[in-house]
Write a protein that holds these residues in place. Structure first.
Motif, short mmCIF file in Angstrom:
data_model
loop_
_atom_site.label_atom_id
_atom_site.label_comp_id
_atom_site.label_asym_id
_atom_site.label_seq_id
_atom_site.Cartn_x
_atom_site.Cartn_y
_atom_site.Cartn_z
N THR A 11 0.83 -1.21 0.00
CA THR A 11 0.00 0.00 0.00
C THR A 11 0.87 1.26 0.00
O THR A 11 0.36 2.36 -0.24
N LYS A 12 2.15 1.11 0.27
CA LYS A 12 3.05 2.27 0.21
C LYS A 12 3.31 2.64 -1.25
O LYS A 12 3.02 1.87 -2.18
N SER A 13 3.86 3.82 -1.46
CA SER A 13 4.16 4.26 -2.83
C SER A 13 5.21 3.36 -3.46
O SER A 13 5.99 2.69 -2.77
N ASP A 29 5.62 2.56 -14.51
CA ASP A 29 4.27 3.12 -14.47
C ASP A 29 3.25 1.98 -14.43
O ASP A 29 3.45 0.92 -15.03
N GLN A 67 -1.07 1.02 -12.64
CA GLN A 67 -2.03 1.18 -11.56
C GLN A 67 -2.77 -0.13 -11.31
O GLN A 67 -2.97 -0.92 -12.23
N GLN A 127 -4.69 -2.65 -7.74
CA GLN A 127 -4.79 -2.86 -6.30
C GLN A 127 -3.41 -3.18 -5.74
O GLN A 127 -2.65 -3.93 -6.35
N PRO A 128 -3.05 -2.59 -4.59
CA PRO A 128 -1.72 -2.83 -4.03
C PRO A 128 -1.43 -4.32 -3.88
O PRO A 128 -2.23 -5.08 -3.33
N ALA A 166 1.57 -3.76 -8.59
CA ALA A 166 1.04 -2.44 -8.22
C ALA A 166 1.36 -2.12 -6.77
O ALA A 166 1.36 -2.98 -5.90
N CYS A 167 1.59 -0.83 -6.53
CA CYS A 167 1.81 -0.33 -5.17
C CYS A 167 0.71 0.69 -4.85
O CYS A 167 -0.27 0.80 -5.60
N GLY A 168 0.86 1.42 -3.77
CA GLY A 168 -0.14 2.42 -3.42
C GLY A 168 -0.30 3.47 -4.50
O GLY A 168 -1.38 4.00 -4.72
N ASP A 169 0.80 3.80 -5.15
CA ASP A 169 0.75 4.56 -6.40
C ASP A 169 1.84 4.02 -7.31
O ASP A 169 2.91 3.64 -6.85
N ASN A 170 1.54 3.91 -8.58
CA ASN A 170 2.46 3.33 -9.56
C ASN A 170 2.82 1.89 -9.21
O ASN A 170 2.09 1.22 -8.48
#
Length: 296
Positions: free
Chosen positions: A215-217, A252, A254, A256-257, A271-275
Motif C-alpha cells: 500500500t506504500k508508494s 508506471d 495502476q 490494487q496494491p 502495483a503499489c499504493g501509487d504506480n
C-alpha cells in the motif's frame, strides 16, 4: 609508532583494517572480532572477514562472545595499546577498556548525528536519503554520541543497494581514517560536539520490517527492497510462502496494491499504493535466487 587495537567484524571493517595495515605507520597489537558463526542452510562455520584478514597478516585475534567481563578483556587491556579503532564491531565497549587507552575512535557509516546505531546504511536507503557518509568519532559510553573528528559523504544512487553502499563507504571510511588520524593524534584536528537534538537512530532491522507493504508508494517499496538487499532481504508472500525480492525497478502502472498488473515472459509488474515496481531478482521459497525471466 602508535600502538592500536582494532575491533570490527564485516567486510566494511576489513577494508578499514587493511588500510591501517598497509599504512605501516601503526603497530596493530591485536584484532578483536565477533565469534565464528554458522551460516546458510548447511550451517557451515564461517570466519568474519576481519578474522580472515588478521590471519593472513599474522595478527593476534580475540573473539569473545561478550567482551564485557571476559578473560579476553583483561588480556586486551594488558597489551598496553595507545588507542582503539573500531568499525562495525557489533558490541558495546566496556568503560574500563575505553579508560585504559589515550584515544578510542569509531568509523561509523552515517553522517552523524543522523542514524546512530547498527544499521545506518539500511535506513538511509529505505528513507530515501540523497546521500550517505562516514563519520570518524570519539567513542563514549552512549551509542554513537561522541565528538566528531571528521566526515565524508557520497550520493546514494537509484542503482545502489546496501551491498554497493557498504563497498563505497568502506573505502571512504578507510581513507577518512588514514587522512584524519595523524592530525588527530598530533592535536591539530579538534573534534566537534554533535547536535544531539538532531539525532536519529537506526536499530538493527527486525523481521517485521522485512515484509513489504504494497500500500506504500512505488518509491517507498523500491527503497525498501534496495535498503534490504543483499541482506536481510525484503519479502512478500505468495500462496502463503515467503517470496524474497532482491532487486526491482520503478515502472508506471495502476492496480490494487500487491496485484500483478503486467506479466510477460520477461517481466512481472506489481502495483503499489501509487504506480508499480518491476521485479528483477527474486527467490521463491525453497529455490535459489534468480532473475525474474528464469522465475517466469
Amino acid at each position: 609508532m602508535t600502538k592500536i587495537i582494532f575491533m570490527g567484524t564485516p567486510q566494511f571493517s576489513a577494508t578499514v583494517l587493511e588500510g591501517l595495515i598497509k599504512a605501516s605507520s601503526y603497530d596493530i597489537l591485536a584484532v578483536v572480532t565477533q565469534p565464528d558463526r554458522a551460516v546458510g542452510r548447511k550451517k557451515e562455520i564461517k570466519m568474519t572477514p576481519v578474522k580472515e584478514l588478521a590471519l593472513a597478516n599474522h595478527l593476534p585475534i580475540y573473539q569473545p562472545e561478550k567482551l564485557s567481563g571476559s578473560k579476553e578483556l583483561k588480556e586486551i587491556m594488558a597489551l598496553g595499546a595507545d588507542g582503539i579503532i573500531t568499525a562495525a564491531y557489533g558490541q558495546f565497549l566496556p568503560t574500563a577498556l575505553l579508560d585504559s587507552v589515550s584515544f578510542a575512535l569509531n568509523v561509523h557509516a552515517s553522517l552523524l548525528p543522523k542514524y546512530r546505531g547498527g544499521a545506518p546504511i539500511h535506513y538511509a536507503i529505505m528513507n530515501g536519503e540523497k546521500e550517505a557518509g562516514v563519520t570518524l568519532m570519539e567513542m563514549v559510553k552512549e551509542m554513537d554520541a561522541g565528538d566528531m573528528v571528521s566526515k565524508a559523504s557520497t550520493p546514494i544512487l537509484d542503482s545502489d543497494n546496501v551491498g554497493s553502499m557498504f563497498e563505497k563507504l568502506a573505502i571512504i571510511g578507510r581513507d577518512l581514517l588514514l587522512e584524519s588520524l595523524p592530525a588527530y593524534l598530533s592535536g591539530d584536528l579538534k573534534p566537534q560536539t554533535q547536535d544531539h537534538s538532531q539525532a536519529s537512530f537506526s536499530p538493527n532491522i527486525s523481521s517485521e520490517q522485512e515484509v513489504l507493504d504494497w500500500t506504500k508508494s512505488a518509491r517507498e517499496v523500491f527503497n525498501q527492497i534496495r535498503g534490504m538487499s543483499p541482506w536481510p532481504v525484503a519479502h512478500t508472500y505468495q500462496n502463503g510462502e515467503r517470496f524474497k525480492i532482491y532487486q526491482a525497478s520503478l515502472v508506471d502502472g495502476q492496480g490494487q496494491p500487491g496485484q500483478v498488473i503486467a506479466k510477460t515472459k520477461k517481466a512481472l509488474h506489481v502495483a503499489c499504493g501509487d504506480n508499480a515496481v518491476a521485479l528483477e531478482l527474486v527467490q521463491p521459497a525453497g529455490k535459489p535466487k534468480m532473475p525474474i525471466q528464469d522465475y517466469l
